[in-house]
Write a protein that holds these residues in place. Sequence first.
Motif, PDB file in Angstrom:
ATOM      1  N   GLU A 179       0.824  -1.213   0.000  1.00 50.33           N
ATOM      2  CA  GLU A 179       0.000   0.000   0.000  1.00 50.33           C
ATOM      3  C   GLU A 179       0.858   1.264   0.000  1.00 50.33           C
ATOM      4  O   GLU A 179       0.589   2.227   0.706  1.00 50.33           O
ATOM      5  CB  GLU A 179      -0.951  -0.004   1.198  1.00 50.33           C
ATOM      6  CG  GLU A 179      -2.042  -1.061   1.118  1.00 50.33           C
ATOM      7  CD  GLU A 179      -3.003  -0.819  -0.042  1.00 50.33           C
ATOM      8  OE1 GLU A 179      -3.591   0.266  -0.096  1.00 50.33           O
ATOM      9  OE2 GLU A 179      -3.161  -1.723  -0.890  1.00 50.33           O
ATOM     10  N   GLY A 180       1.949   1.236  -0.788  1.00 49.92           N
ATOM     11  CA  GLY A 180       2.832   2.386  -0.918  1.00 49.92           C
ATOM     12  C   GLY A 180       3.844   2.555   0.187  1.00 49.92           C
ATOM     13  O   GLY A 180       4.612   3.525   0.191  1.00 49.92           O
ATOM     14  N   SER A 209       2.097  -2.495  11.142  1.00 52.19           N
ATOM     15  CA  SER A 209       0.776  -1.869  11.100  1.00 52.19           C
ATOM     16  C   SER A 209       0.929  -0.467  10.523  1.00 52.19           C
ATOM     17  O   SER A 209       1.892   0.247  10.842  1.00 52.19           O
ATOM     18  CB  SER A 209       0.148  -1.780  12.495  1.00 52.19           C
ATOM     19  OG  SER A 209      -0.216  -3.056  12.960  1.00 52.19           O
ATOM     20  N   GLY A 210      -0.022  -0.084   9.671  1.00 48.39           N
ATOM     21  CA  GLY A 210       0.058   1.227   9.051  1.00 48.39           C
ATOM     22  C   GLY A 210      -1.316   1.833   8.850  1.00 48.39           C
ATOM     23  O   GLY A 210      -2.343   1.146   8.892  1.00 48.39           O
ATOM     24  N   ILE A 211      -1.318   3.143   8.652  1.00 41.17           N
ATOM     25  CA  ILE A 211      -2.547   3.856   8.306  1.00 41.17           C
ATOM     26  C   ILE A 211      -2.238   4.792   7.142  1.00 41.17           C
ATOM     27  O   ILE A 211      -1.261   5.537   7.175  1.00 41.17           O
ATOM     28  CB  ILE A 211      -3.117   4.629   9.518  1.00 41.17           C
ATOM     29  CG1 ILE A 211      -4.378   5.395   9.105  1.00 41.17           C
ATOM     30  CG2 ILE A 211      -2.090   5.558  10.136  1.00 41.17           C
ATOM     31  CD1 ILE A 211      -5.134   5.977  10.291  1.00 41.17           C
ATOM     32  N   GLY A 234       1.098   8.213   4.602  1.00 39.86           N
ATOM     33  CA  GLY A 234       1.070   6.994   5.405  1.00 39.86           C
ATOM     34  C   GLY A 234       1.987   7.073   6.606  1.00 39.86           C
ATOM     35  O   GLY A 234       3.065   7.671   6.548  1.00 39.86           O
ATOM     36  N   VAL A 235       1.549   6.482   7.706  1.00 40.95           N
ATOM     37  CA  VAL A 235       2.349   6.357   8.926  1.00 40.95           C
ATOM     38  C   VAL A 235       2.257   4.900   9.380  1.00 40.95           C
ATOM     39  O   VAL A 235       1.164   4.305   9.344  1.00 40.95           O
ATOM     40  CB  VAL A 235       1.844   7.296  10.039  1.00 40.95           C
ATOM     41  CG1 VAL A 235       2.664   7.091  11.310  1.00 40.95           C
ATOM     42  CG2 VAL A 235       1.902   8.745   9.595  1.00 40.95           C
ATOM     43  N   GLY A 236       3.382   4.322   9.785  1.00 41.27           N
ATOM     44  CA  GLY A 236       3.347   2.932  10.210  1.00 41.27           C
ATOM     45  C   GLY A 236       4.443   2.601  11.201  1.00 41.27           C
ATOM     46  O   GLY A 236       5.384   3.372  11.409  1.00 41.27           O
ATOM     47  N   VAL A 237       4.302   1.451  11.818  1.00 41.81           N
ATOM     48  CA  VAL A 237       5.319   0.907  12.712  1.00 41.81           C
ATOM     49  C   VAL A 237       5.553  -0.545  12.323  1.00 41.81           C
ATOM     50  O   VAL A 237       4.648  -1.240  11.864  1.00 41.81           O
ATOM     51  CB  VAL A 237       4.898   0.992  14.200  1.00 41.81           C
ATOM     52  CG1 VAL A 237       4.809   2.427  14.660  1.00 41.81           C
ATOM     53  CG2 VAL A 237       3.583   0.269  14.436  1.00 41.81           C
ATOM     54  N   ASN A 287      10.843  -0.062  13.763  1.00 45.83           N
ATOM     55  CA  ASN A 287      10.867   1.026  12.798  1.00 45.83           C
ATOM     56  C   ASN A 287       9.619   1.895  12.902  1.00 45.83           C
ATOM     57  O   ASN A 287       8.513   1.383  13.104  1.00 45.83           O
ATOM     58  CB  ASN A 287      10.962   0.476  11.373  1.00 45.83           C
ATOM     59  CG  ASN A 287      12.166  -0.433  11.171  1.00 45.83           C
ATOM     60  OD1 ASN A 287      13.232  -0.174  11.720  1.00 45.83           O
ATOM     61  ND2 ASN A 287      11.998  -1.485  10.403  1.00 45.83           N
ATOM     62  N   LEU A 288       9.813   3.178  12.740  1.00 47.95           N
ATOM     63  CA  LEU A 288       8.710   4.132  12.601  1.00 47.95           C
ATOM     64  C   LEU A 288       8.754   4.646  11.176  1.00 47.95           C
ATOM     65  O   LEU A 288       9.767   5.185  10.720  1.00 47.95           O
ATOM     66  CB  LEU A 288       8.861   5.286  13.594  1.00 47.95           C
ATOM     67  CG  LEU A 288       7.806   6.399  13.494  1.00 47.95           C
ATOM     68  CD1 LEU A 288       6.412   5.852  13.774  1.00 47.95           C
ATOM     69  CD2 LEU A 288       8.135   7.534  14.452  1.00 47.95           C
ATOM     70  N   LEU A 289       7.655   4.485  10.447  1.00 45.32           N
ATOM     71  CA  LEU A 289       7.615   4.746   9.017  1.00 45.32           C
ATOM     72  C   LEU A 289       6.723   5.940   8.707  1.00 45.32           C
ATOM     73  O   LEU A 289       5.665   6.114   9.313  1.00 45.32           O
ATOM     74  CB  LEU A 289       7.076   3.519   8.267  1.00 45.32           C
ATOM     75  CG  LEU A 289       7.687   2.162   8.649  1.00 45.32           C
ATOM     76  CD1 LEU A 289       6.847   1.029   8.110  1.00 45.32           C
ATOM     77  CD2 LEU A 289       9.109   2.062   8.127  1.00 45.32           C
TER      78      LEU A 289
END
Length: 776
Positions: free
Chosen positions: A181-182, A353-355, A370-373, A403-405
């Motif tokens: 999802e990118g 997990s991401g949003i 997008g933000v994820g961990v 990781n923080l994405l």
Amino acid sequence: MKIRFLIALSFLTLVTKAQFTQQLRGTITDQVLQQPLQGATVTIGDQSVITDVNGSFRFKNLSVGTYRITISFSGFKEAILDNIVINSGKETVLTVPLEVLVRTEREVVIKASNKKNKPLNDMSAVSARAFTVEETQKYAAAVNDPLRMAASFPGVMANDDGNNNIIIRGNSPTGLLWRMEGMDIPSPNHFSQPGLSGGGISILSSQLLANSDFVTSAFAAEYGNALSGVFDLKLRKGNNEKKEFSLQAGVLGLNASAEGPFSKNYKGSYLINYRYSTLSLLGKIGVLPNDNMTNFQDLSYNIFLPTKKAGSFTLFGFGGLSDQDYQPEKDSSKWESRGDRYVSTFISNTGMSGINHSLLVGSKLKINTGVGVSTTKIAYDEDFTEDDFSLTTSHREKFITRNLLFNITANYQFSKRLNLRAGFINKEINYKFYRLSADNDGDPLEEKLNSRGSTATRQAFAQWQYKPSNEVALTAGLHYVGLAHNNTSSVEPRFSAKWNMSNRSSLAAGYGLHSQVQTLNVYFAQTTSPAGEIGMPNRNLDLTRSHHYVLSYSYRLAKNMQLKAEVYYQQLFNVPIATHDSSTISTLNIEYDYITDPLVNKGKGKNYGVELSLERYLQDHFYFTLSNSFYQSKYTAADGKERSTRFNGNYIITLITGKDFVNERKAKTIGLNLRTIAAGGLRTTPIDLAASRSAGYTVFKEKEAYSLQNPAYFRTDLRVSIKWNRRRMTSTLSLDIQNLTNRLNLFNQYYDKDKEQIKNLYQTGIIPVLNYKVEF
């Protein structure tokens, strides 16, 4: 009595001849901004419907079977979708993007390619193809695994039958990028190891995957930190109108998935899947021995939350827990070698997990944020059992990364001819690495790694696509990638051009400079001086880089058959190699482990070859693809001599084919699918038997590195399946027989200390994989 019997018989006859039906619906969007198109015409046979203000269309009560769908809309290329399957157990829901026409002066209809493997990313012009969920389910030995399915594609080969790591055009399995999802994600596989892109079994469920892209060279500018390939995964949205379920039971696990709407008046949906290892469950209940067990379980989900004015939100993720325990036989008389004495525990856990947020700004700009961990934990503990059954530590290692994405991508449509896509990707990394090991059997244990801290990678890209006509597309861009740990970075130009020469043929070319950060553990490898001082010689290693050149030509021999040829050359440089002048060690040969030796970026390599494929798309329930790859994979280490890499097999010939047999009412389908692979063997370094006997462990003839080639690899896989469509339910029973002929392909060799002989390691023999799935 006779009348009742006749009535019952008549009713039974009607039920037997009944045609099961299901609904097909979907959304038509534009390709660039993915916005709904109102007024498009969707046609199936003699039925046509017009899309509404949301771009939606619907066909009710279609009989089960396969259909051809045509979509037309003024100002866009006509799209044709073949072999859309309608099953009774689940609705078929489609999202179809249409490509805009650059020029529409002439009153002609221009049809978009109806190839099922046309990449979803319109910026990918060469060495890219889409793969469908049906392929991961249909291909023999794919077993719902994208990596195992990809081993059927040109230029791709499995590194080891026992796992799903893949070799792409002679590159190491470490060079693959995973994206969902990118967003860049860690390897979504059970039993994965540090730095590798694969593992034993995929964590991802085919229930969640939508059609996605697989790229093998000259990637578009949005892809970075990879050398060999890209998996760009898309997730399917759950059904937002009705609840649907599926259950699976098989050798690889027990699955349950659920999807549906949150309410009748809201277009949001959820989709979730859980799996638990079948073998682990049988061990826990006592059916199988529980002392040497392989355990895994995983959860994956996709939640879609649209709003009226604030765009749409998507919550997605996956998590997998896996471990393997080995206990030696309690009766020491059964120990045949030192390997039978080890007690070991291997743990490999991965989660992400991401949003994502997608927002249309005006009529020309779309922004995706997008933000994820993510987290990965890999640990291996090993002890040696002495004669008195006491345990001696022989190995300890633990690798933890968190990781923080964050990523943001903007798509801007200047006009029908010109589009811009630009973005930024940031990954904050927290790590903890430890390794206690010996170089060889009998050597003292040394602390090879003991480091914790944080760093970051940052990437940015911009790419433009210009279409001077409906037949020509030009794409150019730049990608930047940097590692904060030692401030190393790379700016990489990318370019591609595609020309549809006629309705039958097309020509494309692509170039890209690509780079990859080393496996993080490598930077923190420790050495100890005679004075006892600890150093980190690899702290300032640079990125490995590679120039990719590709020329591609395709010709449509018939409506459903295509011939394609690709020529490629990859020039690798800045490759980490061992510092000793006589050393032959290079990171281009990494398979499973990482290198802790002192390294320097002075190595180089090259991969070049030609791929020829003949593909017959599914028609009349029959398909086949015959692909031939002929290639060379070379490297040069510190001694200055050019050698074959471990992965230089020279050729890969793959045939995949299948046929479905459908009964008259289309309620039952019997599928037969076959895959045959013939390939050159992997390379290996000869063992010095005399030196090994003297040292007590395996000693290689390093000056002859990878001079031997294993015997040719051959494997045939067969999949047999039966699908039943019943009222509101579809069930499928399948049997995958992997390595049908039970050929034992040679993998490697090692020195057996106890028997003082060189022994062969073989790949897996015949493996049956049984599975039963119900959808309702």
